[in-house]
Design a protein around this motif. Structure first.
Motif, PDB file in Angstrom:
ATOM      1  N   GLU A  10     -15.132  73.024  89.876  1.00  0.00           N
ATOM      2  CA  GLU A  10     -13.920  73.849  89.984  1.00  0.00           C
ATOM      3  C   GLU A  10     -13.035  73.321  91.115  1.00  0.00           C
ATOM      4  O   GLU A  10     -13.535  72.961  92.177  1.00  0.00           O
ATOM      5  N   PRO A  11     -11.723  73.276  90.899  1.00  0.00           N
ATOM      6  CA  PRO A  11     -10.815  72.777  91.934  1.00  0.00           C
ATOM      7  C   PRO A  11     -10.849  73.629  93.199  1.00  0.00           C
ATOM      8  O   PRO A  11     -10.983  74.845  93.126  1.00  0.00           O
ATOM      9  N   ILE A  12     -10.723  72.975  94.343  1.00  0.00           N
ATOM     10  CA  ILE A  12     -10.619  73.660  95.628  1.00  0.00           C
ATOM     11  C   ILE A  12      -9.162  73.501  96.076  1.00  0.00           C
ATOM     12  O   ILE A  12      -8.770  72.443  96.548  1.00  0.00           O
ATOM     13  N   ARG A  54      -0.633  85.262  88.032  1.00  0.00           N
ATOM     14  CA  ARG A  54      -1.907  84.761  87.477  1.00  0.00           C
ATOM     15  C   ARG A  54      -1.670  83.554  86.574  1.00  0.00           C
ATOM     16  O   ARG A  54      -2.464  82.620  86.555  1.00  0.00           O
ATOM     17  N   GLN A  55      -0.568  83.584  85.829  1.00  0.00           N
ATOM     18  CA  GLN A  55      -0.242  82.457  84.959  1.00  0.00           C
ATOM     19  C   GLN A  55       0.038  81.193  85.782  1.00  0.00           C
ATOM     20  O   GLN A  55      -0.390  80.097  85.404  1.00  0.00           O
ATOM     21  N   VAL A  56       0.727  81.357  86.901  1.00  0.00           N
ATOM     22  CA  VAL A  56       0.987  80.217  87.791  1.00  0.00           C
ATOM     23  C   VAL A  56      -0.338  79.685  88.339  1.00  0.00           C
ATOM     24  O   VAL A  56      -0.597  78.476  88.304  1.00  0.00           O
ATOM     25  N   THR A  57      -1.176  80.578  88.826  1.00  0.00           N
ATOM     26  CA  THR A  57      -2.471  80.183  89.386  1.00  0.00           C
ATOM     27  C   THR A  57      -3.320  79.472  88.343  1.00  0.00           C
ATOM     28  O   THR A  57      -3.912  78.422  88.621  1.00  0.00           O
ATOM     29  N   ARG A  58      -3.378  80.015  87.141  1.00  0.00           N
ATOM     30  CA  ARG A  58      -4.155  79.402  86.056  1.00  0.00           C
ATOM     31  C   ARG A  58      -3.636  78.000  85.741  1.00  0.00           C
ATOM     32  O   ARG A  58      -4.408  77.053  85.589  1.00  0.00           O
ATOM     33  N   CYS A  59      -2.318  77.853  85.672  1.00  0.00           N
ATOM     34  CA  CYS A  59      -1.719  76.558  85.381  1.00  0.00           C
ATOM     35  C   CYS A  59      -2.092  75.543  86.458  1.00  0.00           C
ATOM     36  O   CYS A  59      -2.504  74.424  86.155  1.00  0.00           O
ATOM     37  N   VAL A  60      -1.961  75.928  87.719  1.00  0.00           N
ATOM     38  CA  VAL A  60      -2.253  75.016  88.825  1.00  0.00           C
ATOM     39  C   VAL A  60      -3.730  74.630  88.838  1.00  0.00           C
ATOM     40  O   VAL A  60      -4.073  73.445  88.979  1.00  0.00           O
ATOM     41  N   LEU A  61      -4.613  75.592  88.689  1.00  0.00           N
ATOM     42  CA  LEU A  61      -6.049  75.283  88.698  1.00  0.00           C
ATOM     43  C   LEU A  61      -6.442  74.384  87.526  1.00  0.00           C
ATOM     44  O   LEU A  61      -7.234  73.446  87.699  1.00  0.00           O
ATOM     45  N   ASN A  62      -5.888  74.641  86.352  1.00  0.00           N
ATOM     46  CA  ASN A  62      -6.164  73.773  85.201  1.00  0.00           C
ATOM     47  C   ASN A  62      -5.634  72.365  85.432  1.00  0.00           C
ATOM     48  O   ASN A  62      -6.290  71.378  85.088  1.00  0.00           O
ATOM     49  N   LEU A  63      -4.462  72.263  86.023  1.00  0.00           N
ATOM     50  CA  LEU A  63      -3.882  70.957  86.332  1.00  0.00           C
ATOM     51  C   LEU A  63      -4.742  70.207  87.351  1.00  0.00           C
ATOM     52  O   LEU A  63      -5.005  69.011  87.184  1.00  0.00           O
ATOM     53  N   LEU A  64      -5.194  70.890  88.393  1.00  0.00           N
ATOM     54  CA  LEU A  64      -6.039  70.243  89.399  1.00  0.00           C
ATOM     55  C   LEU A  64      -7.336  69.729  88.761  1.00  0.00           C
ATOM     56  O   LEU A  64      -7.798  68.627  89.076  1.00  0.00           O
ATOM     57  N   LYS A  65      -7.891  70.519  87.867  1.00  0.00           N
ATOM     58  CA  LYS A  65      -9.114  70.106  87.169  1.00  0.00           C
ATOM     59  C   LYS A  65      -8.831  68.855  86.321  1.00  0.00           C
ATOM     60  O   LYS A  65      -9.603  67.902  86.322  1.00  0.00           O
ATOM     61  N   GLU A  66      -7.717  68.876  85.621  1.00  0.00           N
ATOM     62  CA  GLU A  66      -7.324  67.738  84.779  1.00  0.00           C
ATOM     63  C   GLU A  66      -7.102  66.478  85.626  1.00  0.00           C
ATOM     64  O   GLU A  66      -7.574  65.395  85.271  1.00  0.00           O
ATOM     65  N   LEU A  67      -6.409  66.621  86.749  1.00  0.00           N
ATOM     66  CA  LEU A  67      -6.164  65.473  87.626  1.00  0.00           C
ATOM     67  C   LEU A  67      -7.472  64.910  88.169  1.00  0.00           C
ATOM     68  O   LEU A  67      -7.641  63.688  88.255  1.00  0.00           O
TER      69      LEU A  67
END
Length: 107
Positions: A10-12, A54-67
């Motif tokens: 999980e992204p930190i 929450r949508q912003v947070t979800r987007c950022v966390l998913n992006l960090l995971k993808e990166l």
């Protein structure tokens, strides 16, 4: 700073990780951020925009995971440099270039 993700993958989202990924976040999570800002402008009551936040947070966390999946070494090196130099972009240009070459900013 060893990695941008925890043992579970999980992204930190530390400040250095968010700063390193800021260009990607600006492009990939633009619509979520715009919706959140517009909601905040419309209604100053924080409860009204929790879902948009929450949508912003979800987007950022998913992006960090993808990166981290696409270019973990470059992401860790860039975020580590940003951490070491207290988020000074100018002192981490070499790492930034390697990161953006491995994971180009695109829509």
């Amino acid at each position: 700073m060893a990695s941008t993700v925890d043992a579970a993958g999980e992204p930190i989202p530390t400040s250095s990780v968010l700063m390193a990924a800021s260009k990607h976040i600006a492009v990939k999570c633009r619509s979520e951020n715009v919706d959140f800002i517009n909601c905040k402008k419309k209604d100053p009551n924080p409860e009204k925009c929790l879902d948009k936040g929450r949508q912003v947070t979800r987007c950022v966390l998913n992006l960090l995971k993808e990166l981290h999946q696409k270019c973990p070494k470059e992401m860790d090196a860039y975020a580590g440099c940003m951490y070491y130099y207290t988020n000074e972009f100018d002192l981490c240009r070499k790492e930034q270039q390697a990161f953006e070459s491995a994971c180009p900013v695109s829509e």
